[in-house]
Scaffold this active site. Structure first.
Site, PDB file in Angstrom:
ATOM      1  N   GLU A 174      -0.824  -8.649   7.222  1.00 15.60           N
ATOM      2  CA  GLU A 174      -0.701  -7.972   5.923  1.00 15.60           C
ATOM      3  C   GLU A 174       0.234  -6.798   6.152  1.00 15.60           C
ATOM      4  O   GLU A 174      -0.046  -5.924   6.961  1.00 15.60           O
ATOM      5  CB  GLU A 174      -2.072  -7.502   5.422  1.00 15.60           C
ATOM      6  CG  GLU A 174      -2.056  -7.031   3.971  1.00 15.60           C
ATOM      7  CD  GLU A 174      -1.764  -5.543   3.829  1.00 15.60           C
ATOM      8  OE1 GLU A 174      -0.643  -5.218   3.367  1.00 15.60           O
ATOM      9  OE2 GLU A 174      -2.626  -4.720   4.178  1.00 15.60           O
ATOM     10  N   CYS A 208      -0.403   0.787   1.584  1.00 13.28           N
ATOM     11  CA  CYS A 208       0.554  -0.311   1.426  1.00 13.28           C
ATOM     12  C   CYS A 208       0.588  -0.790  -0.017  1.00 13.28           C
ATOM     13  O   CYS A 208       1.584  -1.369  -0.467  1.00 13.28           O
ATOM     14  CB  CYS A 208       0.230  -1.451   2.376  1.00 13.28           C
ATOM     15  SG  CYS A 208      -1.479  -1.981   2.370  1.00 13.28           S
TER      16      CYS A 208
END
Length: 418
Positions: A174, A208
């Protein structure tokens, strides 16, 4: 323990207490959810009979030793999420936390062992990526890698795994995103500004999933920008240990230098439209005040800028396709925000932009475990999504067993005759 962990996150990662407490709760959610998933998935599962009446079953089994490489921006939640999923699938784990936040990770590992995880099943390796991470990934005894961090590092890990001799092993990655919020003229400006403040500047923009690009339709752009500028002036930059602090420091000197460099670049190509003031009593530290710059569409960044910097573009309705194409061309696909009161507009945007998590008329951060599985596509990750029903199974291998029941019956008869 909750308060002790929260204080440790504040001290080591520079998060506010609100963010730290939310992270502790998320870590607990991961533990509960993956334990539930392990009960659901593991053990033999009956399958459909074969064409000649065979009995078929499927079982999931651990792969061996997983390397779990976690980031500094969620030093507890992501660490716990990776490690607990790997353990729940029957693996041992070597966990490599970010070098900026090793103490949080070591305390989390201690708690897991104190709670019953065998000591041999979990090790924490502290150090830099060059000293610890690279040799760990290259080791042929590692049966899989879970990684959260930058695109560049994920690509490096992918190449390193491909270069290994021996079995092909999974990479669960990720990475980041150049996340956008697309706002049309029907959106409620007050709601937009509230969601932008949270999405772009909470945790000092060091998520993020944080908002990086705000696209405003021209008829409401001036009003939203004016309100946003006022809201940014009300944010308090300061010591994260103070309860009224909204934005704390960035993680390290390198992060601060990168943000300062990008601000200088934006000052040459755009217009500063919002900034949080530096208090007179701001303590010494790595502080970067949240800023918002209006720029032209072709001046938007193509890579993630990790911190409290917001890029704003305005567009006419006839230019929406150009805006979506520009955002999609970056190759990222993590989070997307849409602000509108027209369902057709949502369909139009989502038909072009393919991302892991899309949020309509709300903030773009704070995905809830088991409710909004989190993860991206393209340059933003491999999947499966953390906190979702497909995650734990990726840490395991699948094996099927087929038994010819007719042959078993005949053999049983022969054995009984003997």
């Amino acid at each position: 323990e909750r308060l002790a962990l929260s204080a440790l996150i504040v001290r080591e990662a520079g998060k506010t207490y609100d963010d730290a407490l939310a992270e502790v709760r998320e870590a607990v959610d991961y533990l509960r959810y993956y334990a539930q998933e392990a009960r659901r998935l593991f053990g033999s599962l009956s399958l459909m009979p074969g064409p000649t009446g065979e009995r078929n079953s499927l079982s999931l089994n651990g792969r061996g030793v997983f390397a779990c490489i976690s980031p500094w921006n969620f030093p507890l939640a992501i660490f716990i999420g990776q490690v607990s999923a790997a353990l729940a699938a029957g693996n041992c784990v070597v966990a490599k936390p970010a070098e900026q936040t090793p103490i949080v990770a070591q305390r989390a590992a201690s708690i897991l062992v104190e709670s019953g995880v065998p000591r041999f099943a979990l090790s924490v390796a502290v150090g830099t990526g060059e000293v610890i991470g690279a040799p760990l990934v290259a080791d042929s005894r590692i049966a899989g890698v879970a990684f959260t961090g930058s695109v560049a590092t994920a690509q490096h890990i992918n190449r390193a795994l491909a270069a290994r001799n021996g079995p092909i092993v999974p990479l669960i990655a990720e990475t980041g995103g150049l996340n956008a919020m697309i706002v049309d003229s029907s959106a409620l400006p007050e709601q937009v500004v509230s969601d932008v403040i949270v999405s772009a500047f909470q945790s000092a923009g060091q998520r993020c999933s944080a908002l990086r690009v705000l696209a405003l339709q021209a008829p409401i752009a001036d009003r939203v920008i004016d309100m946003l500028s006022g809201a940014m002036r009300q944010l308090k930059l300061g010591d994260p240990a103070e309860p009224d602090t909204d934005v704390g420091p960035v993680i390290d000197v390198d992060a601060l230098a990168a943000l300062d460099k990008h601000r200088k670049h934006l000052s040459t190509i755009g217009k500063l439209v919002g900034e949080t003031p530096r208090p007179n009593n701001l303590p010494k530290g790595l502080f970067f005040p949240p800023i918002a710059f209006e720029v032209a569409l072709d001046q938007l960044p193509e890579t993630e800028v990790f911190g409290p910097i917001l890029h704003i573009v305005r567009y006419k309705r006839s230019e929406l396709d150009l805006v979506l194409a520009r955002i999609g061309a970056t190759g990222h696909g993590l989070t997307l925000g849409i602000a509108t009161r027209i369902d057709r507009f949502v369909d139009e945007v989502t038909s072009v932009l393919h991302v892991g998590n899309t949020y309509v008329n709300r903030s773009m951060i704070g995905a809830v475990v088991g409710v909004q599985p989190f993860g991206g596509e393209g340059l933003s990750g491999t999947g499966p999504k953390a906190g979702g029903p497909n995650y734990v199974a990726r840490f395991a291998v699948e094996r099927t067993l087929t038994v010819n029941t007719a042959a078993v019956g005949g053999n049983a008869a022969l054995l009984s005759e003997g």
